[in-house]
Design a protein around this motif. Sequence first.
Motif, PDB file in Angstrom:
ATOM      1  N   ILE A 237       0.817  -1.209   0.000  1.00  0.00           N
ATOM      2  CA  ILE A 237       0.000   0.000   0.000  1.00  0.00           C
ATOM      3  C   ILE A 237       0.854   1.263   0.000  1.00  0.00           C
ATOM      4  CG2 ILE A 237      -0.325   0.152   2.492  1.00  0.00           C
ATOM      5  CD1 ILE A 237      -3.282   0.899   1.775  1.00  0.00           C
ATOM      6  N   ARG A 238       2.008   1.231   0.609  1.00  0.00           N
ATOM      7  CA  ARG A 238       2.894   2.394   0.614  1.00  0.00           C
ATOM      8  C   ARG A 238       3.349   2.704  -0.813  1.00  0.00           C
ATOM      9  NH1 ARG A 238       3.239   6.742   3.349  1.00  0.00           N
ATOM     10  NH2 ARG A 238       3.104   5.601   5.273  1.00  0.00           N
ATOM     11  N   GLU A 239       3.657   1.680  -1.575  1.00  0.00           N
ATOM     12  CA  GLU A 239       4.046   1.866  -2.975  1.00  0.00           C
ATOM     13  C   GLU A 239       2.875   2.457  -3.773  1.00  0.00           C
ATOM     14  OE1 GLU A 239       5.534  -0.862  -6.715  1.00  0.00           O
ATOM     15  OE2 GLU A 239       5.932  -1.572  -4.685  1.00  0.00           O
ATOM     16  N   ASN A 240       1.660   1.961  -3.531  1.00  0.00           N
ATOM     17  CA  ASN A 240       0.476   2.519  -4.192  1.00  0.00           C
ATOM     18  C   ASN A 240       0.322   4.000  -3.851  1.00  0.00           C
ATOM     19  OD1 ASN A 240      -0.127   0.005  -5.234  1.00  0.00           O
ATOM     20  ND2 ASN A 240      -1.620  -0.478  -3.656  1.00  0.00           N
ATOM     21  N   PHE A 241       0.512   4.326  -2.588  1.00  0.00           N
ATOM     22  CA  PHE A 241       0.400   5.702  -2.096  1.00  0.00           C
ATOM     23  C   PHE A 241       1.386   6.611  -2.846  1.00  0.00           C
ATOM     24  CE2 PHE A 241       1.577   8.952   1.101  1.00  0.00           C
ATOM     25  CZ  PHE A 241       0.329   9.472   1.388  1.00  0.00           C
ATOM     26  N   LEU A 242       2.629   6.176  -2.933  1.00  0.00           N
ATOM     27  CA  LEU A 242       3.659   6.967  -3.611  1.00  0.00           C
ATOM     28  C   LEU A 242       3.369   7.093  -5.108  1.00  0.00           C
ATOM     29  CD1 LEU A 242       6.829   5.619  -1.757  1.00  0.00           C
ATOM     30  CD2 LEU A 242       5.646   7.806  -1.390  1.00  0.00           C
ATOM     31  N   ASN A 243       2.833   6.040  -5.722  1.00  0.00           N
ATOM     32  CA  ASN A 243       2.460   6.104  -7.141  1.00  0.00           C
ATOM     33  C   ASN A 243       1.346   7.123  -7.373  1.00  0.00           C
ATOM     34  OD1 ASN A 243       4.330   4.203  -7.966  1.00  0.00           O
ATOM     35  ND2 ASN A 243       2.907   2.493  -7.864  1.00  0.00           N
ATOM     36  N   HIS A 244       0.407   7.202  -6.443  1.00  0.00           N
ATOM     37  CA  HIS A 244      -0.675   8.179  -6.555  1.00  0.00           C
ATOM     38  C   HIS A 244      -0.124   9.607  -6.484  1.00  0.00           C
ATOM     39  CE1 HIS A 244      -3.404   4.859  -6.082  1.00  0.00           C
ATOM     40  NE2 HIS A 244      -4.470   5.660  -6.088  1.00  0.00           N
ATOM     41  N   ILE A 245       0.781   9.834  -5.565  1.00  0.00           N
ATOM     42  CA  ILE A 245       1.383  11.163  -5.425  1.00  0.00           C
ATOM     43  C   ILE A 245       2.094  11.545  -6.724  1.00  0.00           C
ATOM     44  CG2 ILE A 245       3.193  12.480  -4.247  1.00  0.00           C
ATOM     45  CD1 ILE A 245       2.440  10.870  -1.700  1.00  0.00           C
TER      46      ILE A 245
ATOM     47  N   LYS B  17      -3.889   9.105   8.685  1.00  0.00           N
ATOM     48  CA  LYS B  17      -4.766  10.175   8.216  1.00  0.00           C
ATOM     49  C   LYS B  17      -3.936  11.392   7.805  1.00  0.00           C
ATOM     50  CE  LYS B  17      -9.288  10.805   9.804  1.00  0.00           C
ATOM     51  NZ  LYS B  17     -10.236  11.040  10.861  1.00  0.00           N
ATOM     52  N   GLU B  18      -2.881  11.657   8.553  1.00  0.00           N
ATOM     53  CA  GLU B  18      -2.023  12.795   8.254  1.00  0.00           C
ATOM     54  C   GLU B  18      -1.327  12.623   6.904  1.00  0.00           C
ATOM     55  OE1 GLU B  18      -1.547  10.975  11.308  1.00  0.00           O
ATOM     56  OE2 GLU B  18      -3.072  12.271  12.174  1.00  0.00           O
ATOM     57  N   ASP B  19      -0.987  11.370   6.561  1.00  0.00           N
ATOM     58  CA  ASP B  19      -0.351  11.103   5.271  1.00  0.00           C
ATOM     59  C   ASP B  19      -1.282  11.478   4.125  1.00  0.00           C
ATOM     60  OD1 ASP B  19       1.924  10.073   6.491  1.00  0.00           O
ATOM     61  OD2 ASP B  19       1.280   7.994   6.302  1.00  0.00           O
ATOM     62  N   MET B  20      -2.572  11.212   4.293  1.00  0.00           N
ATOM     63  CA  MET B  20      -3.545  11.510   3.248  1.00  0.00           C
ATOM     64  C   MET B  20      -3.653  13.011   2.992  1.00  0.00           C
ATOM     65  SD  MET B  20      -4.675   8.709   1.961  1.00  0.00           S
ATOM     66  CE  MET B  20      -6.212   9.108   1.140  1.00  0.00           C
ATOM     67  N   SER B  21      -3.266  13.817   3.976  1.00  0.00           N
ATOM     68  CA  SER B  21      -3.360  15.266   3.808  1.00  0.00           C
ATOM     69  C   SER B  21      -2.440  15.774   2.692  1.00  0.00           C
ATOM     70  CB  SER B  21      -3.055  15.983   5.130  1.00  0.00           C
ATOM     71  OG  SER B  21      -1.693  15.816   5.474  1.00  0.00           O
ATOM     72  N   ILE B  22      -1.486  14.969   2.268  1.00  0.00           N
ATOM     73  CA  ILE B  22      -0.623  15.397   1.168  1.00  0.00           C
ATOM     74  C   ILE B  22      -1.450  15.637  -0.094  1.00  0.00           C
ATOM     75  CG2 ILE B  22       0.010  13.090   0.352  1.00  0.00           C
ATOM     76  CD1 ILE B  22       2.832  14.325  -0.209  1.00  0.00           C
ATOM     77  N   PHE B  23      -2.519  14.857  -0.273  1.00  0.00           N
ATOM     78  CA  PHE B  23      -3.355  15.050  -1.452  1.00  0.00           C
ATOM     79  C   PHE B  23      -4.100  16.377  -1.383  1.00  0.00           C
ATOM     80  CE2 PHE B  23      -2.800  10.419  -1.346  1.00  0.00           C
ATOM     81  CZ  PHE B  23      -2.214  10.260  -2.591  1.00  0.00           C
ATOM     82  N   LYS B  24      -4.490  16.779  -0.197  1.00  0.00           N
ATOM     83  CA  LYS B  24      -5.125  18.092  -0.025  1.00  0.00           C
ATOM     84  C   LYS B  24      -4.125  19.193  -0.359  1.00  0.00           C
ATOM     85  CE  LYS B  24      -7.508  21.113   3.126  1.00  0.00           C
ATOM     86  NZ  LYS B  24      -7.689  21.560   4.460  1.00  0.00           N
ATOM     87  N   ARG B  25      -2.905  19.043   0.157  1.00  0.00           N
ATOM     88  CA  ARG B  25      -1.868  20.040  -0.109  1.00  0.00           C
ATOM     89  C   ARG B  25      -1.550  20.105  -1.610  1.00  0.00           C
ATOM     90  NH1 ARG B  25       3.327  19.790  -0.908  1.00  0.00           N
ATOM     91  NH2 ARG B  25       3.588  17.676  -0.137  1.00  0.00           N
ATOM     92  N   LEU B  26      -1.403  18.938  -2.241  1.00  0.00           N
ATOM     93  CA  LEU B  26      -1.123  18.913  -3.678  1.00  0.00           C
ATOM     94  C   LEU B  26      -2.262  19.547  -4.476  1.00  0.00           C
ATOM     95  CD1 LEU B  26       0.385  15.328  -4.060  1.00  0.00           C
ATOM     96  CD2 LEU B  26       1.581  17.492  -4.472  1.00  0.00           C
ATOM     97  N   ALA B  27      -3.489  19.300  -4.062  1.00  0.00           N
ATOM     98  CA  ALA B  27      -4.649  19.884  -4.736  1.00  0.00           C
ATOM     99  C   ALA B  27      -4.619  21.405  -4.629  1.00  0.00           C
ATOM    100  CB  ALA B  27      -5.938  19.329  -4.147  1.00  0.00           C
ATOM    101  N   GLU B  28      -4.345  21.911  -3.431  1.00  0.00           N
ATOM    102  CA  GLU B  28      -4.297  23.362  -3.228  1.00  0.00           C
ATOM    103  C   GLU B  28      -3.140  24.000  -3.997  1.00  0.00           C
ATOM    104  OE1 GLU B  28      -4.134  23.528   1.035  1.00  0.00           O
ATOM    105  OE2 GLU B  28      -6.305  23.290   1.231  1.00  0.00           O
ATOM    106  N   GLU B  29      -1.960  23.388  -3.928  1.00  0.00           N
ATOM    107  CA  GLU B  29      -0.785  23.945  -4.603  1.00  0.00           C
ATOM    108  C   GLU B  29      -0.953  23.994  -6.113  1.00  0.00           C
ATOM    109  OE1 GLU B  29       2.561  21.559  -3.480  1.00  0.00           O
ATOM    110  OE2 GLU B  29       2.636  22.376  -1.449  1.00  0.00           O
ATOM    111  N   ASN B  30      -1.626  22.975  -6.659  1.00  0.00           N
ATOM    112  CA  ASN B  30      -1.749  22.852  -8.106  1.00  0.00           C
ATOM    113  C   ASN B  30      -3.113  23.276  -8.643  1.00  0.00           C
ATOM    114  OD1 ASN B  30       0.884  21.487  -8.915  1.00  0.00           O
ATOM    115  ND2 ASN B  30       0.207  20.204  -7.237  1.00  0.00           N
ATOM    116  N   LYS B  31      -3.969  23.785  -7.736  1.00  0.00           N
ATOM    117  CA  LYS B  31      -5.324  24.200  -8.125  1.00  0.00           C
ATOM    118  C   LYS B  31      -6.020  23.077  -8.920  1.00  0.00           C
ATOM    119  CE  LYS B  31      -4.289  29.119  -8.125  1.00  0.00           C
ATOM    120  NZ  LYS B  31      -3.019  29.065  -7.524  1.00  0.00           N
TER     121      LYS B  31
END
Length: 84
Positions: free
Chosen positions: A15-23, A61-75
């Motif tokens: 799952i960690r590899e999947n997570f990194l692939n998503h990022i 849960k905190e790890d998932m917040s990276i997607f929120k940050r990426l969404a905000e940074e990249n609009k």
Amino acid sequence: MLSLALAQIQNRENIRENFLNHIQFVKEAASYGCNFILFPELSLSGYMQEEVKEKMQLIKKEDMSIFKRLAEENKISISIESTF
């Protein structure tokens, strides 16, 4: 104008590899100017339902917040599973 990225992710048992692939996919789609990304269902955890909850606990849960940050940074909007 809407620019949509449909992710075709080869998910793995790790799952960690999947997570990194998503990022990585989010970053790549954003670099092409996409403003909405749609990931397949269970693309983070995989399709073995009995193992989903256990696997998702490996990502905090905190790890998932990276997607929120990426969404905000990249609009960009991101549709991704969350079993939290």
